[in-house]
Design an enzyme around this catalytic site. Structure first.
Site, PDB file in Angstrom:
ATOM      1  N   ARG A 109       0.822  -1.231   0.000  1.00 29.57           N
ATOM      2  CA  ARG A 109       0.000   0.000   0.000  1.00 29.57           C
ATOM      3  C   ARG A 109       0.849   1.271   0.000  1.00 29.57           C
ATOM      4  O   ARG A 109       0.440   2.314   0.483  1.00 29.57           O
ATOM      5  CB  ARG A 109      -0.967   0.018   1.186  1.00 29.57           C
ATOM      6  CG  ARG A 109      -1.930  -1.151   1.147  1.00 29.57           C
ATOM      7  CD  ARG A 109      -3.103  -0.963   2.054  1.00 29.57           C
ATOM      8  NE  ARG A 109      -3.961  -2.127   1.981  1.00 29.57           N
ATOM      9  CZ  ARG A 109      -3.770  -3.251   2.657  1.00 29.57           C
ATOM     10  NH1 ARG A 109      -2.747  -3.345   3.489  1.00 29.57           N
ATOM     11  NH2 ARG A 109      -4.582  -4.265   2.525  1.00 29.57           N
ATOM     12  N   LYS A 210       3.306  23.586 -13.596  1.00 25.82           N
ATOM     13  CA  LYS A 210       2.534  22.362 -13.333  1.00 25.82           C
ATOM     14  C   LYS A 210       2.224  22.231 -11.839  1.00 25.82           C
ATOM     15  O   LYS A 210       1.102  21.900 -11.457  1.00 25.82           O
ATOM     16  CB  LYS A 210       3.290  21.128 -13.849  1.00 25.82           C
ATOM     17  CG  LYS A 210       2.544  19.848 -13.483  1.00 25.82           C
ATOM     18  CD  LYS A 210       2.503  18.822 -14.547  1.00 25.82           C
ATOM     19  CE  LYS A 210       1.684  17.613 -14.119  1.00 25.82           C
ATOM     20  NZ  LYS A 210       2.046  16.392 -14.820  1.00 25.82           N
ATOM     21  N   ASN A 229      -4.063  19.496 -20.598  1.00 21.67           N
ATOM     22  CA  ASN A 229      -4.268  18.705 -21.824  1.00 21.67           C
ATOM     23  C   ASN A 229      -4.337  19.577 -23.076  1.00 21.67           C
ATOM     24  O   ASN A 229      -4.645  19.078 -24.160  1.00 21.67           O
ATOM     25  CB  ASN A 229      -5.557  17.878 -21.738  1.00 21.67           C
ATOM     26  CG  ASN A 229      -5.425  16.785 -20.704  1.00 21.67           C
ATOM     27  OD1 ASN A 229      -4.319  16.323 -20.443  1.00 21.67           O
ATOM     28  ND2 ASN A 229      -6.526  16.391 -20.098  1.00 21.67           N
ATOM     29  N   HIS A 236      -2.697  13.775 -29.650  1.00 21.41           N
ATOM     30  CA  HIS A 236      -2.775  12.314 -29.560  1.00 21.41           C
ATOM     31  C   HIS A 236      -3.115  11.682 -30.896  1.00 21.41           C
ATOM     32  O   HIS A 236      -2.654  10.597 -31.222  1.00 21.41           O
ATOM     33  CB  HIS A 236      -3.822  11.897 -28.514  1.00 21.41           C
ATOM     34  CG  HIS A 236      -3.259  11.889 -27.128  1.00 21.41           C
ATOM     35  ND1 HIS A 236      -4.039  12.060 -26.006  1.00 21.41           N
ATOM     36  CD2 HIS A 236      -1.995  11.726 -26.682  1.00 21.41           C
ATOM     37  CE1 HIS A 236      -3.263  12.015 -24.944  1.00 21.41           C
ATOM     38  NE2 HIS A 236      -2.022  11.822 -25.319  1.00 21.41           N
TER      39      HIS A 236
HETATM   40  N1  LIG Z   1       2.562  11.111 -14.851  1.00 25.12           N
HETATM   41  C1  LIG Z   1       2.353  12.207 -15.545  1.00 25.12           C
HETATM   42  O1  LIG Z   1       1.779  13.189 -15.063  1.00 25.12           O
HETATM   43  C2  LIG Z   1       2.849  12.278 -16.952  1.00 25.12           C
HETATM   44  C3  LIG Z   1       2.861  13.503 -17.645  1.00 25.12           C
HETATM   45  C4  LIG Z   1       3.379  13.537 -18.936  1.00 25.12           C
HETATM   46  C5  LIG Z   1       3.844  12.370 -19.526  1.00 25.12           C
HETATM   47  N2  LIG Z   1       3.784  11.193 -18.832  1.00 25.12           N
HETATM   48  C6  LIG Z   1       4.254   9.937 -19.429  1.00 25.12           C
HETATM   49  O2  LIG Z   1       5.635  10.039 -19.659  1.00 25.12           O
HETATM   50  C7  LIG Z   1       5.979   9.140 -20.704  1.00 25.12           C
HETATM   51  C8  LIG Z   1       6.925   9.838 -21.640  1.00 25.12           C
HETATM   52  O3  LIG Z   1       8.037  10.256 -20.894  1.00 25.12           O
HETATM   53  P1  LIG Z   1       9.318  10.906 -21.574  1.00 25.12           P
HETATM   54  O4  LIG Z   1       8.891  11.834 -22.637  1.00 25.12           O
HETATM   55  O5  LIG Z   1      10.164  11.391 -20.467  1.00 25.12           O
HETATM   56  O6  LIG Z   1       9.962   9.685 -22.381  1.00 25.12           O
HETATM   57  P2  LIG Z   1      10.608   8.296 -21.941  1.00 25.12           P
HETATM   58  O7  LIG Z   1      10.690   8.121 -20.504  1.00 25.12           O
HETATM   59  O8  LIG Z   1       9.893   7.242 -22.712  1.00 25.12           O
HETATM   60  O9  LIG Z   1      12.080   8.471 -22.526  1.00 25.12           O
HETATM   61  C9  LIG Z   1      12.263   8.754 -23.905  1.00 25.12           C
HETATM   62  C10 LIG Z   1      13.584   8.187 -24.400  1.00 25.12           C
HETATM   63  O10 LIG Z   1      14.667   8.916 -23.853  1.00 25.12           O
HETATM   64  C11 LIG Z   1      15.618   8.025 -23.245  1.00 25.12           C
HETATM   65  N3  LIG Z   1      16.259   8.801 -22.187  1.00 25.12           N
HETATM   66  C12 LIG Z   1      15.776   9.139 -20.975  1.00 25.12           C
HETATM   67  N4  LIG Z   1      16.619   9.978 -20.344  1.00 25.12           N
HETATM   68  C13 LIG Z   1      17.681  10.151 -21.177  1.00 25.12           C
HETATM   69  C14 LIG Z   1      18.877  10.905 -21.106  1.00 25.12           C
HETATM   70  N5  LIG Z   1      19.138  11.705 -20.068  1.00 25.12           N
HETATM   71  N6  LIG Z   1      19.737  10.833 -22.131  1.00 25.12           N
HETATM   72  C15 LIG Z   1      19.459  10.065 -23.241  1.00 25.12           C
HETATM   73  N7  LIG Z   1      18.346   9.345 -23.374  1.00 25.12           N
HETATM   74  C16 LIG Z   1      17.467   9.397 -22.355  1.00 25.12           C
HETATM   75  C17 LIG Z   1      14.803   6.839 -22.844  1.00 25.12           C
HETATM   76  O11 LIG Z   1      15.598   5.661 -22.743  1.00 25.12           O
HETATM   77  C18 LIG Z   1      13.810   6.732 -24.001  1.00 25.12           C
HETATM   78  O12 LIG Z   1      14.398   6.079 -25.072  1.00 25.12           O
HETATM   79  C19 LIG Z   1       4.684   8.720 -21.374  1.00 25.12           C
HETATM   80  O13 LIG Z   1       4.397   7.394 -21.026  1.00 25.12           O
HETATM   81  C20 LIG Z   1       3.650   9.654 -20.768  1.00 25.12           C
HETATM   82  O14 LIG Z   1       2.384   9.036 -20.649  1.00 25.12           O
HETATM   83  C21 LIG Z   1       3.323  11.135 -17.570  1.00 25.12           C
END
Ligand SMILES: NC(=O)c1ccc[n+]([C@@H]2O[C@H](COP(=O)([O-])OP(=O)(O)OC[C@H]3O[C@@H](n4cnc5c(N)ncnc54)[C@H](O)[C@@H]3O)[C@@H](O)[C@H]2O)c1
Length: 345
Positions: A109, A210, A229, A236
């Site tokens: 939890r 944010k 959004n 999307h």
């Molecule tokens: N929880 C939330 O409020 C929220 C908000 C926005 C997005 N998200 C989620 O976040 C995800 C996308 O996250 P993201 O855009 O950070 O992408 P990601 O985490 O998928 O990373 C993108 C790519 O960058 C690489 N990477 C990460 N850090 C790196 C670094 N420092 N140097 C080189 N490569 C690196 C990763 O291996 C991957 O290939 C989605 O699943 C989305 O739904 C969540």
């Protein structure tokens, strides 16, 4: 941890500062979950951060947010007998943080976790706000809980190894934040170089947008968080439609198209032109992927509620002024045509 106060990120200027910040959280790190690519690129730093805890590497991207990967993590939480007096350290982009946060929040939890976001999007957006989750079947984030990390520790250095499309995608989300609040932040973006990730100070300012929105509506009960959004309704669609093409758009690149098309629907002409100019300078005016209108509509309606042919979505009345409103699908089709004919033929 279910708390209604969002954890505020702290940005550290040096690697040593980051290592010390993890130490001063006051909980021993007993397990580290790290994006595999980040571990390869940043091994010496990650090894200092993890305080000799075992490290599990997970490939970034959407595949991270799956039940098999979560099961692998839960097994490790069980194997290392993680409990509430210890912390799990998460290092990676939004996908690893969403996955790791979900596993920590559901283990016994909820055990404490520390988030170290390593992408531009994660530092200004994904790490903040307490949403954790996994994808299920075709749907994104269908499994999820709210859980705040005990600390969010940002270090700009990580962004220097990000691939260019990820940097551009981060700028798209940064532009979205600036469109929401307008004023100083919008003005600041007019003068930045989009070739590099932002300065640490600007990252902190973007992240604060944010934090402030989440603080007013932590569990999305008042509809206020919906403004985040902006650009995502059509964004999307382009993300989905580009997936099967030779050049898939990154999430942020798709959102950029969505921001401009949705801007067309509600912004006065001068503000729309200012947005288009900024997007062009940021290298975010990508061509639309090939699509049929049938596929476009299917992607649009995938996870949206439609009432009397109207779609509810956040719309910009002016730069710095967002209102959630309803629009007919026909208007979104019109915005798509405009982009294809006049912005990026
Ligand atoms: N929880 C939330 O409020 C929220 C908000 C926005 C997005 N998200 C989620 O976040 C995800 C996308 O996250 P993201 O855009 O950070 O992408 P990601 O985490 O998928 O990373 C993108 C790519 O960058 C690489 N990477 C990460 N850090 C790196 C670094 N420092 N140097 C080189 N490569 C690196 C990763 O291996 C991957 O290939 C989605 O699943 C989305 O739904 C969540």
């Amino acid at each position: 941890m279910r708390s209604s106060t969002p954890t505020e990120p702290r940005f550290l200027p040096t690697e040593l500062g980051l290592v010390e910040a993890v130490e001063t959280v006051g909980l021993p790190v007993r397990l580290t979950v790290c994006d595999g690519k980040v571990y390869t690129l940043w091994k010496p730093l990650v090894d200092r951060l993890r305080q000799e805890s075992p490290v599990i590497t997970v490939a970034g991207g959407e595949t991270a947010k799956s039940l098999p990967t979560a099961r692998r993590l839960w097994k490790k939480l069980w194997q290392y007998r993680i409990d509430k007096g210890q912390a799990v350290l998460l290092i990676g982009g939004g996908s690893v943080l969403d996955l790791g946060g979900f596993c920590a929040a559901t283990w016994k939890r909820g055990v404490p976790f520390i988030s170290v976001p390593t992408t531009f999007i994660a530092q200004i957006d994904a790490a903040i706000g307490g949403k954790t989750g996994l994808n299920f079947k075709e749907g994104k984030n269908l499994l999820g809980v709210y859980a705040q990390p005990v600390a969010i520790l940002g270090y700009r250095g990580f962004l220097e190894t990000l691939p260019k499309p990820e940097v551009r995608g981060g700028w798209a989300e940064a532009i979205k934040h600036a469109l929401i609040v307008g004023g100083d932040l919008w003005e600041k973006l007019q003068g930045v170089s989009f070739k590099e990730p932002p300065s640490m100070e600007l990252l902190a300012e973007l992240a604060a947008v944010k934090v402030n929105i989440v603080r007013q509506d932590p569990y999305e009960e008042k509809g206020l968080r919906h403004v985040l959004n902006l650009g995502h309704t059509l964004g999307h669609v382009w993300e989905t439609l580009s997936l099967r093409t030779e050049r898939p758009l990154s999430h942020g690149e798709a959102v950029a198209i969505g921001l401009l098309q949705e801007g067309y629907l509600s912004l006065p002409p001068a503000a729309l032109e200012a947005l288009r100019t900024l997007m062009e300078r940021a290298g975010l005016l990508n061509p639309l992927p090939d699509f049929t209108w049938k596929a476009w509509e299917k992607a649009l309606l995938q996870d949206k509620k439609i009432r009397d042919g109207q779609l509810r979505m956040p719309l910009l009345q002016a730069i710095g002024q967002v209102k959630v409103d309803s629009l007919p699908i026909q208007a979104l089709r019109e915005a798509t045509r405009w982009y294809r004919q006049e912005v990026r033929p």
